[in-house]
Scaffold this active site. Structure first.
Site, mmCIF file in Angstrom:
data_model
loop_
_atom_site.group_PDB
_atom_site.id
_atom_site.type_symbol
_atom_site.label_atom_id
_atom_site.label_comp_id
_atom_site.label_asym_id
_atom_site.label_seq_id
_atom_site.Cartn_x
_atom_site.Cartn_y
_atom_site.Cartn_z
ATOM 1 N N ASP A 47 0.823 -1.204 0.000
ATOM 2 C CA ASP A 47 0.000 0.000 0.000
ATOM 3 C C ASP A 47 0.856 1.251 0.000
ATOM 4 O OD1 ASP A 47 -2.703 0.905 -0.139
ATOM 5 O OD2 ASP A 47 -2.593 1.552 1.942
ATOM 6 N N CYS A 134 -11.004 4.473 -4.579
ATOM 7 C CA CYS A 134 -10.122 4.208 -3.438
ATOM 8 C C CYS A 134 -10.569 5.011 -2.221
ATOM 9 C CB CYS A 134 -8.684 4.546 -3.808
ATOM 10 S SG CYS A 134 -7.508 4.333 -2.459
ATOM 11 N N TYR A 138 -12.497 3.214 1.038
ATOM 12 C CA TYR A 138 -11.829 3.173 2.342
ATOM 13 C C TYR A 138 -12.624 3.928 3.402
ATOM 14 C CZ TYR A 138 -7.665 0.517 1.226
ATOM 15 O OH TYR A 138 -6.809 -0.512 0.911
ATOM 16 N N TYR A 160 -9.432 5.557 8.630
ATOM 17 C CA TYR A 160 -10.387 5.674 7.532
ATOM 18 C C TYR A 160 -11.809 5.957 8.008
ATOM 19 C CZ TYR A 160 -6.366 4.072 5.015
ATOM 20 O OH TYR A 160 -5.097 3.988 4.510
ATOM 21 N N GLU A 197 -9.285 -2.579 -6.576
ATOM 22 C CA GLU A 197 -9.305 -2.530 -5.108
ATOM 23 C C GLU A 197 -9.513 -3.928 -4.525
ATOM 24 O OE1 GLU A 197 -8.747 -0.348 -2.802
ATOM 25 O OE2 GLU A 197 -8.395 1.380 -4.065
#
Length: 211
Positions: A47, A134, A138, A160, A197
């Site tokens: 990541d 994304c 998240y 998040y 994802e």
């Protein structure tokens, strides 16, 4: 985000992939603490590599901005990614992962190449369509897991679930609504990002970090 906006319609149209991400064994393991630490370490390493490319895509958004409001919004989003990278640096230090030696997994490479090609060659609206999933996914995962995450991974969830991260997601969705046309190419970019994802979580579940 207006329920009638393009960003809301694209998110609703990809609800199947959002559900697949939330039900993924990697994400479920974050929630209940059963995720092996080596798998999370591998995810952090990949990541971090991904987020560096994400930051470059935002920088391309800055470069391609046609007005001050768009430039400022992309700059704010870029600053948010830098904060995420600092969080990953902290994880890596605590767990002894040398981020400088990590090679991107095929899923990471596929995602970063898609993002950077779109940001470099597509219009700004398509760039927003490729990057929004994304952020929205998240934020969705953070809110969904908030209050029930294990202590081991609570910091990840809290990052998040934070209202500040939601604000960044909304900022990008507002750009998408303003700059993107409701075209098949925009829908394809959004869908492809959502698929990547889920593939990223697949890879994190299957491929522990190489130390």
């Amino acid at each position: 985000m207006s329920i009638d906006g393009l960003a809301a319609r694209l998110w609703a149209g990809n609800a199947d992939l959002a559900a697949a991400a939330l039900a993924h064994p990697f994400v479920a393991g974050l929630a209940d603490g059963s995720l092996p630490r080596e798998r999370f370490a591998g995810y952090v390493a990949q990541d971090a590599f991904f987020l560096e490319a994400f930051a470059r895509a935002y920088a391309l958004g800055v470069a391609h901005s046609r007005d001050r409001a768009t430039l400022d919004a992309f700059a704010e989003l870029l600053a948010g990614v830098r904060e995420e990278l600092r969080l990953h640096d902290g994880y890596a230090t605590r767990w002894g992962v040398d981020l400088s030696t990590v090679e991107p997994a095929p899923a990471t490479q596929a995602y970063t190449e898609f993002l950077l090609a779109t940001a470099a060659l597509g219009d700004v609206g398509e760039t927003c369509a490729a990057m929004t999933p994304c952020m929205r996914l998240y934020a969705h995962l953070g809110r969904s897991l908030a209050g029930r995450a294990s202590a081991d991974y609570a910091e990840w969830v809290d990052t998040y679930a934070d209202p500040g991260f939601e604000e960044l997601a909304v900022t990008l969705e507002a750009l998408l609504d303003r700059l993107a046309a409701d075209t098949p190419s925009v829908a394809r970019a959004y869908r492809r990002a959502m698929e990547l994802e889920v593939a990223f979580f697949d890879a994190a579940w299957e491929r522990p970090v190489v130390r």
